[in-house]
Design a protein around this motif. Structure first.
Motif, PDB file in Angstrom:
ATOM      1  N   ASN A 126       0.828  -1.220   0.000  1.00 57.08           N
ATOM      2  CA  ASN A 126       0.000   0.000   0.000  1.00 57.08           C
ATOM      3  C   ASN A 126       0.851   1.254   0.000  1.00 57.08           C
ATOM      4  O   ASN A 126       0.458   2.263  -0.585  1.00 57.08           O
ATOM      5  N   GLU A 148      -0.078 -16.265  -5.673  1.00 59.16           N
ATOM      6  CA  GLU A 148      -0.522 -15.329  -6.720  1.00 59.16           C
ATOM      7  C   GLU A 148       0.098 -13.950  -6.497  1.00 59.16           C
ATOM      8  O   GLU A 148       0.535 -13.298  -7.438  1.00 59.16           O
ATOM      9  N   ASP A 175       6.090 -10.596 -11.797  1.00 64.65           N
ATOM     10  CA  ASP A 175       5.701 -10.176 -13.151  1.00 64.65           C
ATOM     11  C   ASP A 175       5.628  -8.665 -13.296  1.00 64.65           C
ATOM     12  O   ASP A 175       5.246  -8.168 -14.356  1.00 64.65           O
ATOM     13  N   MET A 217       3.502  -6.633 -11.840  1.00 65.80           N
ATOM     14  CA  MET A 217       2.119  -6.135 -11.888  1.00 65.80           C
ATOM     15  C   MET A 217       1.970  -4.926 -10.951  1.00 65.80           C
ATOM     16  O   MET A 217       2.740  -4.766 -10.005  1.00 65.80           O
ATOM     17  N   PRO A 218       0.936  -4.081 -11.193  1.00 66.64           N
ATOM     18  CA  PRO A 218       0.765  -2.892 -10.336  1.00 66.64           C
ATOM     19  C   PRO A 218       0.520  -3.264  -8.870  1.00 66.64           C
ATOM     20  O   PRO A 218       0.002  -4.349  -8.573  1.00 66.64           O
ATOM     21  N   ASP A 252      -1.631  -2.255  -6.735  1.00 65.52           N
ATOM     22  CA  ASP A 252      -3.034  -2.537  -6.392  1.00 65.52           C
ATOM     23  C   ASP A 252      -3.371  -3.999  -6.628  1.00 65.52           C
ATOM     24  O   ASP A 252      -4.123  -4.618  -5.882  1.00 65.52           O
ATOM     25  N   TYR A 253      -2.849  -4.506  -7.704  1.00 59.57           N
ATOM     26  CA  TYR A 253      -3.124  -5.895  -8.074  1.00 59.57           C
ATOM     27  C   TYR A 253      -2.536  -6.850  -7.027  1.00 59.57           C
ATOM     28  O   TYR A 253      -3.178  -7.808  -6.602  1.00 59.57           O
ATOM     29  N   MET A 289      -4.625  -6.793  -3.821  1.00 54.70           N
ATOM     30  CA  MET A 289      -5.878  -7.561  -3.899  1.00 54.70           C
ATOM     31  C   MET A 289      -5.632  -9.033  -3.539  1.00 54.70           C
ATOM     32  O   MET A 289      -6.416  -9.649  -2.827  1.00 54.70           O
ATOM     33  N   SER A 290      -4.536  -9.599  -4.039  1.00 50.62           N
ATOM     34  CA  SER A 290      -4.237 -11.005  -3.735  1.00 50.62           C
ATOM     35  C   SER A 290      -3.949 -11.176  -2.244  1.00 50.62           C
ATOM     36  O   SER A 290      -4.342 -12.180  -1.637  1.00 50.62           O
TER      37      SER A 290
END
Lengths: 424, 88
Positions: free
Chosen positions: B20, B60, B67, B69-70, B72-73, B76-77
């Motif tokens: 965050n 995940e 990878d 990824m952003p 936020d993504y 979420m996981s």
């Protein structure tokens, strides 16, 4: 077409397209805005608009996973996100201008072809429940939700956009599909495109992807009740180091002719470090760590409020001082020099806020969706410039003399002293 | 949440905090993907006996960091893992 200009065209099925070319920009931004949000929900389905928004990013028939959706946009250096509010849900993406076709394709794909796989629903429910719990653990944020409960008790406007733990746990797949079918309709959609893309190109790309139903009427929302006619208070006892206070009054809609005048009053009172509240409450009297004011406007309702984070021992004194400032601006005409400063502040913030292509697309799209009429930056600036001390005083009197509403989170056993203050 | 799950929940929360602060661009020091991956690996190790769903969501999250990824993504996981742990 020069910067700041726009065009609105009606598309097949009742959707509307807003284009604002900014041809010197390297980026293109696309926003899909739907007139749906938490005020359209009944209590059992609290949070379903937000739930749907999350699920649209989980996978479509062509892009099976959240990762594929994110990678499609991230892969060209762009960004993609969404937000749910009380009256609007927005999906947006910003990409390099030569990838605008991809942006249109991905955004329409997620809102028209979402899989809503049961596993994804279960997983996302866990995510949202954790977000809600985290939010409730942040008293500086949660006090705003409590304040809205006080403002609109037992009404969708007074409920948290994310829903409650109970409602989110109980929303079923059938509820989600029915909700999408009832609200994700072409007449409820405004597509807004801004940046390095022309109107004809944007129109061509969007028109071929309008795969949503064209049913004329989405489900309506409950009109807002009249504003509270007496002072109300909600205290949440919590062992926090600071007391968190949100105090305010019922105010006006975004359709009201006084809305810009209220924004000026707000700037004078509580926006920025030279505002009255900041100088008096924080700098001069040392009563608060943070103090600022804000407005919230909906189609048929709204409020004006002040947030303060204070030492619990100084909470009552801070409330008293805030109330005194609200009364002072309602009773005494604002000096012209102070008003002129607030006008410049408001215009400057508007201009700076509209520099990026995604801010411009969102600003124009939201106006088209909510008010049906778009004002240009120049028109808003002219309206702000026309506000004189008498006009500011008129709206201050009209709004800030309404019954006080108060929400407090802090280590207090009783609300009686706070109640006495707001009832005085 | 069972008391025995609390150490794992603490690890996940720490990873969430790191992610965050990247998402919010907060903090004075830049947080690197390696630090986030390390925090998630710590959680995965602490959750070796956790329910399958919890472990799946942690993996995940770790994949998402690898990878690029952003934030936020990734968050979420991690929230999904925390929620699954609370449900167990």
């Amino acid at each position: 077409m020069s910067a700041g200009q726009f065009e609105v065209v009606a598309l097949e099925g009742g959707a509307r397209l807003v284009t604002a070319p900014m041809l010197d920009r390297a980026s293109a931004s696309l926003v899909l805005m739907f007139s749906v949000g938490s005020r359209y929900e009944d209590e059992r389905l609290g949070g379903i608009s937000h739930f749907v928004e999350h699920l649209f990013f989980k996978g479509t028939q062509r892009r099976a996973t959240a990762k594929e959706i994110a990678e499609a946009i991230e892969g060209v250096g762009g960004s993609i996100n969404a937000s749910t509010d009380k009256e609007v849900t927005s999906y947006w993406t910003r990409v390099p201008r030569d990838h605008v076709e991809l942006a249109v394709d991905v955004l329409f794909d997620i809102v028209t072809n979402s899989q809503l796989a049961p596993d994804d629903i279960d997983r996302e429910r866990l995510v949202i429940l954790e977000e809600l719990k985290m939010y409730q653990d942040l008293p500086q944020d949660y006090v705003h939700s409590l304040f809205e409960e006080v403002m609109w008790p037992a009404h969708p406007l007074g409920r948290d956009i994310g829903g409650s733990l109970k409602s989110v746990k109980e929303i079923k797949r059938e509820d989600l599909t029915a909700y999408i079918k009832g609200h994700y309709l072409l007449p409820n959609l405004v597509v807004s495109v801004s940046g390095g893309v022309g109107e004809a190109q944007a129109r061509g790309l969007v028109e071929s992807r309008l795969g949503l139903p064209a049913n004329p009427n989405g489900a309506p929302y409950q009109p807002a009740p009249p504003g509270p006619s007496k002072p109300n208070l909600r205290l949440l006892k919590k062992d926090t180091e600071q007391a968190h206070i949100c105090i305010g009054v019922p105010a006006i809609s975004y359709l009201d002719e006084d809305r810009y005048a209220l924004d000026i009053v707000n700037a004078i009172l509580g926006e920025g470090m030279s505002s009255r509240l900041f100088l008096e409450i924080r700098e001069r009297r040392g009563l608060a760590y943070d103090v600022h004011s804000f407005t919230s406007k909906h189609r048929d309702s709204g409020y004006f409020a002040v947030y303060a984070g204070v030492d619990p021992g100084k909470a009552l004194e801070a409330c008293e001082a805030i109330i005194a400032e609200l009364r002072r601006i309602a009773d005494e005409e604002v000096p012209l020099t102070e008003l002129a400063k607030a006008r410049e502040f408001t215009k400057g913030r508007l201009r700076l806020g509209l520099e990026s292509t995604n801010a411009m697309a969102s600003w124009l799209g939201q106006q088209a969706l909510l008010t049906g009429r778009i004002r240009t930056e120049a028109e808003v600036v002219a309206e702000v410039d026309a506000i004189d001390p008498a006009r500011a005083s008129k709206v201050a009197k009209r709004v800030l003399t309404q019954p006080l509403q108060l929400a407090v989170i802090g280590p207090f056993d009783s609300d009686s002293a706070f109640r006495t203050l707001i009832e005085a | 949440m069972a008391p025995s799950s609390e150490p794992l929940a603490r690890h996940i929360r720490r990873a969430v905090t790191l992610v965050n602060s990247v998402a919010d661009e907060a903090g004075d020091e830049e947080i690197t993907p390696s630090e986030i991956a390390e925090a998630i690996r710590d959680a995965a190790e602490a959750g070796a006996d956790a329910p399958e769903k919890v472990r799946r969501y942690l993996l995940e999250a770790l994949d998402a960091v690898s990878d690029g990824m952003p934030a936020d993504y990734v968050a979420m996981s991690l929230y999904a893992a925390l929620g699954a742990l609370r449900e167990a």
